[in-house]
Design a protein around this motif. Sequence first.
Motif, PDB file in Angstrom:
ATOM      1  N   ALA A 279      14.043  -5.930  19.682  1.00  0.00           N
ATOM      2  CA  ALA A 279      15.131  -4.979  19.430  1.00  0.00           C
ATOM      3  C   ALA A 279      16.426  -5.709  19.086  1.00  0.00           C
ATOM      4  O   ALA A 279      17.194  -5.275  18.215  1.00  0.00           O
ATOM      5  CB  ALA A 279      15.335  -4.085  20.648  1.00  0.00           C
ATOM      6  N   LEU A 280      16.666  -6.831  19.758  1.00  0.00           N
ATOM      7  CA  LEU A 280      17.867  -7.624  19.479  1.00  0.00           C
ATOM      8  C   LEU A 280      17.767  -8.290  18.109  1.00  0.00           C
ATOM      9  O   LEU A 280      18.764  -8.388  17.378  1.00  0.00           O
ATOM     10  CB  LEU A 280      18.048  -8.690  20.568  1.00  0.00           C
ATOM     11  N   GLU A 281      16.568  -8.729  17.762  1.00  0.00           N
ATOM     12  CA  GLU A 281      16.326  -9.328  16.444  1.00  0.00           C
ATOM     13  C   GLU A 281      16.618  -8.327  15.338  1.00  0.00           C
ATOM     14  O   GLU A 281      17.247  -8.650  14.317  1.00  0.00           O
ATOM     15  CB  GLU A 281      14.870  -9.792  16.380  1.00  0.00           C
ATOM     16  N   VAL A 282      16.181  -7.094  15.544  1.00  0.00           N
ATOM     17  CA  VAL A 282      16.431  -6.031  14.572  1.00  0.00           C
ATOM     18  C   VAL A 282      17.929  -5.746  14.474  1.00  0.00           C
ATOM     19  O   VAL A 282      18.463  -5.505  13.399  1.00  0.00           O
ATOM     20  CB  VAL A 282      15.668  -4.751  14.963  1.00  0.00           C
ATOM     21  N   LYS A 283      18.610  -5.771  15.620  1.00  0.00           N
ATOM     22  CA  LYS A 283      20.042  -5.514  15.637  1.00  0.00           C
ATOM     23  C   LYS A 283      20.811  -6.558  14.835  1.00  0.00           C
ATOM     24  O   LYS A 283      21.768  -6.226  14.121  1.00  0.00           O
ATOM     25  CB  LYS A 283      20.548  -5.515  17.088  1.00  0.00           C
ATOM     26  N   ALA A 284      20.382  -7.806  14.924  1.00  0.00           N
ATOM     27  CA  ALA A 284      21.046  -8.885  14.179  1.00  0.00           C
ATOM     28  C   ALA A 284      20.912  -8.667  12.678  1.00  0.00           C
ATOM     29  O   ALA A 284      21.868  -8.857  11.917  1.00  0.00           O
ATOM     30  CB  ALA A 284      20.462 -10.228  14.585  1.00  0.00           C
ATOM     31  N   ASP A 285      19.707  -8.297  12.223  1.00  0.00           N
ATOM     32  CA  ASP A 285      19.478  -7.889  10.831  1.00  0.00           C
ATOM     33  C   ASP A 285      19.957  -8.923   9.808  1.00  0.00           C
ATOM     34  O   ASP A 285      20.655  -8.589   8.852  1.00  0.00           O
ATOM     35  CB  ASP A 285      20.154  -6.538  10.580  1.00  0.00           C
ATOM     36  N   VAL A 286      19.576 -10.187  10.012  1.00  0.00           N
ATOM     37  CA  VAL A 286      19.950 -11.206   9.037  1.00  0.00           C
ATOM     38  C   VAL A 286      18.763 -11.988   8.495  1.00  0.00           C
ATOM     39  O   VAL A 286      18.880 -12.665   7.484  1.00  0.00           O
ATOM     40  CB  VAL A 286      20.956 -12.222   9.635  1.00  0.00           C
ATOM     41  N   ALA A 287      17.633 -11.929   9.167  1.00  0.00           N
ATOM     42  CA  ALA A 287      16.484 -12.729   8.748  1.00  0.00           C
ATOM     43  C   ALA A 287      15.202 -12.078   9.262  1.00  0.00           C
ATOM     44  O   ALA A 287      15.240 -11.091  10.005  1.00  0.00           O
ATOM     45  CB  ALA A 287      16.607 -14.152   9.279  1.00  0.00           C
ATOM     46  N   MET A 288      14.064 -12.653   8.857  1.00  0.00           N
ATOM     47  CA  MET A 288      12.773 -12.140   9.296  1.00  0.00           C
ATOM     48  C   MET A 288      11.854 -13.306   9.651  1.00  0.00           C
ATOM     49  O   MET A 288      11.938 -14.387   9.057  1.00  0.00           O
ATOM     50  CB  MET A 288      12.106 -11.306   8.194  1.00  0.00           C
ATOM     51  N   MET A 289      10.974 -13.052  10.615  1.00  0.00           N
ATOM     52  CA  MET A 289       9.944 -14.028  10.942  1.00  0.00           C
ATOM     53  C   MET A 289       8.966 -14.115   9.779  1.00  0.00           C
ATOM     54  O   MET A 289       8.767 -13.153   9.026  1.00  0.00           O
ATOM     55  CB  MET A 289       9.215 -13.613  12.217  1.00  0.00           C
TER      56      MET A 289
END
Length: 449
Positions: A131-141
């Motif tokens: 959820a935090l990764e989505v919030k950052a919204d700058v890159a993807m795994m």
Amino acid sequence: MQNKYLFRRYLLFAIALFINAMGIAYITKAALGTSPITSVTYVASMFTPLTMGQWTIILNLLFVLLELPFMTRRQVREDLRMYVSQIVITFFFGLCIDLCMFIIQDLNPVVYISKIANLLIGCVILAVGIALEVKADVAMMAGEYFVRVLVKKFHKDFGYLKLAFDWSLAALAVILSLCFMGGIYGVREGTVIAALLVGPIVHFVTPYYRFLDNWITDKQAISAASAVPAQESPHTVITIAREFGSGGHLLGEMLAKELGIKLYDKEFIHLAAEKSGIDEAYIRRNEQSIPSFWLKCILTDGNESSRQQSLSPDDVLFVAESNIIRELVAKEPCIIIGRCADYILQDSPRLIKVFCYTDRESAYRRCTTEYGVPADKAKAEIARVNRNRVAHYEYYTGEKWGDPHRYDLMLNTGSIGLEAACELVAGLYRSTALPPESALPSGKHSTRR
């Protein structure tokens, strides 16, 4: 200024990756099987001298290379930053996994119930990180980016393709385990539990990250951007969300007649069919419902960006109706029933948000006498429709349906009646729609209807 916010987003993304790694470590240490996406790297680490983190780096770099044959030169050029960032992310994530496995190296649960507890803790931690990764919204795994590339190449549904990709990795892990260790290791009931739980948890955790919005977003830029729609859409709009049996549509009809403005409800079916290309019969059956809320969460991992890549009919329909709502509001004042309109138009300068509810007996009476629902099925139908409306609204908005803090008027039509409700909303509309004197032509004066 923009560089400051971009740096914060990358910092948030890095923190998210570490949290993800800790979640994976907890799930792995539970010894009930790891998550599908990490099953291959975990199994490979069991029969080779390389660690799970090192295998993560190798596998993700392989994904980065495999993406190229499915991308055009133009796509690579346009998405170069995102593509190259995968390499840095891959090394960092692999190191985080090994670090987290080292931090909790003494965690070795023996009793089955303690293994389940650690598995659940890991699922929650992983969901918090995603959820935090989505919030950052700058890159993807690399794994998710690889699926996105395949979606663009073959025009398939993101959710189902991602699900197939994850479970293909799990199947490969089983094959490797059988070939090199003579049995199935690393893929067990915990793999299934993680796959079923993480997505829904992400969905429910995501709204709590709104406190980060001001820290990672330039408020001045947002204000400047939002000022344009406010000038383009000066019309007052009434949105009516309603419990089934509360008479919300009837209230809309009364208001349309009283105020002389258009009502949009069933009209959306035809408009959305034209906009989305979806058959009208399908829309009539499935509009404003989530056939399987749990399945939708699993398919998207609770990830809003994943949902935007999806081509499922439900999502296409929601996007089409959202665009129609914005177009209608730009043209004229109107009344809109349902369709998450209060959320879609939340930044509109003149918006009256109404929620209609009623007691069970009033809802039952209206459904049987006015809606034509058989008496023996009315209670079940009321519960079913309301349940679908809750699931639809909360899935697509992340907000709580019926929360009084989200509406201007909460109307109990069972106690005050539709006539009184109409009078209240109409009065609020007239006071809101009344233009300022400065906006009127010379010599004109505003009057109330």
